[in-house]
Design an enzyme around this catalytic site. Structure first.
Site, mmCIF file in Angstrom:
data_model
loop_
_atom_site.group_PDB
_atom_site.id
_atom_site.type_symbol
_atom_site.label_atom_id
_atom_site.label_comp_id
_atom_site.label_asym_id
_atom_site.label_seq_id
_atom_site.Cartn_x
_atom_site.Cartn_y
_atom_site.Cartn_z
ATOM 1 N N GLY A 1 0.818 -1.212 0.000
ATOM 2 C CA GLY A 1 0.000 0.000 0.000
ATOM 3 C C GLY A 1 0.850 1.260 0.000
ATOM 4 O O GLY A 1 1.825 1.350 -0.741
ATOM 5 N N SER B 1 5.029 -6.016 -1.628
ATOM 6 C CA SER B 1 5.312 -4.594 -1.767
ATOM 7 C C SER B 1 5.727 -3.994 -0.415
ATOM 8 O O SER B 1 6.686 -4.463 0.193
ATOM 9 C CB SER B 1 4.077 -3.911 -2.378
ATOM 10 N N MET B 2 5.013 -2.985 0.081
ATOM 11 C CA MET B 2 5.379 -2.397 1.371
ATOM 12 C C MET B 2 5.161 -3.389 2.512
ATOM 13 O O MET B 2 5.865 -3.352 3.516
ATOM 14 C CB MET B 2 4.576 -1.105 1.601
ATOM 15 N N HIS C 1 8.853 -5.253 -5.295
ATOM 16 C CA HIS C 1 8.891 -4.522 -6.562
ATOM 17 C C HIS C 1 9.169 -3.051 -6.263
ATOM 18 O O HIS C 1 9.155 -2.611 -5.120
ATOM 19 C CB HIS C 1 7.605 -4.697 -7.371
ATOM 20 N N ASP D 1 7.627 -7.291 -10.621
ATOM 21 C CA ASP D 1 7.128 -8.053 -9.466
ATOM 22 C C ASP D 1 7.917 -9.353 -9.357
ATOM 23 O O ASP D 1 7.899 -10.170 -10.276
ATOM 24 C CB ASP D 1 5.640 -8.392 -9.634
#
Length: 198
Positions: free
Chosen positions: A74, A103-104, A126, A177
């Site tokens: 996010g 991700s985060m 990513h 990714d």
């Protein structure tokens, strides 16, 4: 009108001198020094974890904390705020990946002092993404691109620091990714061990 899913939040019933009390199961988890990030990384979810970490540090600055993560990622800035608090508290933070840390969410999982992953969980890293479109003047688009590259350097630096990977390798992996199954995450230095018991 869209359908709304009602999610049942388990509660614990305790008998006390005043009668029966209902507790949110998250209150019971907090008493065991367990926190969760089971949603997107945003201001609200990060604020809840930050409050928990600050409270638990105040209660006992030496006792470890477990943070369970199952997140698609996010907001970068909210995630970095939580990351900074994780680094600033004196408690050892054990992160446990349940399902997916992407991700985060992956960055926060990787930043744990002890990082454990369940056998069928995955980690995905990513580069930061542009949100909200890239319209506007040439100068405003350039400013956004420059800021995105700055954020890219910061997040790649965090991944490199906590995984032991060379920064150049992190940049190669985050160009698209990149998914890691549990065993691959351990081999890449993104996790410490696979666990089968909680």
């Amino acid at each position: 009108m869209g359908e709304h899913t009602i999610i049942y939040q388990p509660q614990i019933i305790r008998e006390t001198a005043e009668g029966l009390n209902r507790l949110d199961i998250r209150d019971e988890m907090l008493s065991r020094r367990e926190l969760e990030l089971m949603t997107s990384v945003d201001a609200e979810s990060c604020a809840a974890v930050i409050r928990g970490l600050l409270y638990l540090q105040h209660q006992d600055p030496e006792a470890p904390v477990t943070l369970y993560i199952n997140s698609p990622g996010g907001e970068v800035q909210s995630g970095l705020a939580l990351y900074d608090v994780m680094q600033a508290v004196t408690c050892t933070i054990r992160t446990v990946c349940l399902g997916m840390a992407a991700s985060m969410g992956a960055l926060l999982f990787i930043a744990g002092d002890e990082r454990e992953v369940l056998p069928h969980s995955r980690v995905m890293i990513h580069d930061p993404l542009i949100s909200g479109g890239a319209g506007g003047s040439a100068l405003s688009v350039k400013a956004r691109a420059d800021d995105l590259m700055r954020i890219r350097d910061i997040t790649a630096g965090v991944i490199a620091r906590h995984s032991g990977m060379p920064l150049e390798r992190v940049f190669e992996l985050t160009a698209s990714d990149t998914y890691f199954e549990a065993k691959e995450a351990v081999e890449a230095g993104l996790a410490d061990r696979i666990i089968t018991k909680l």
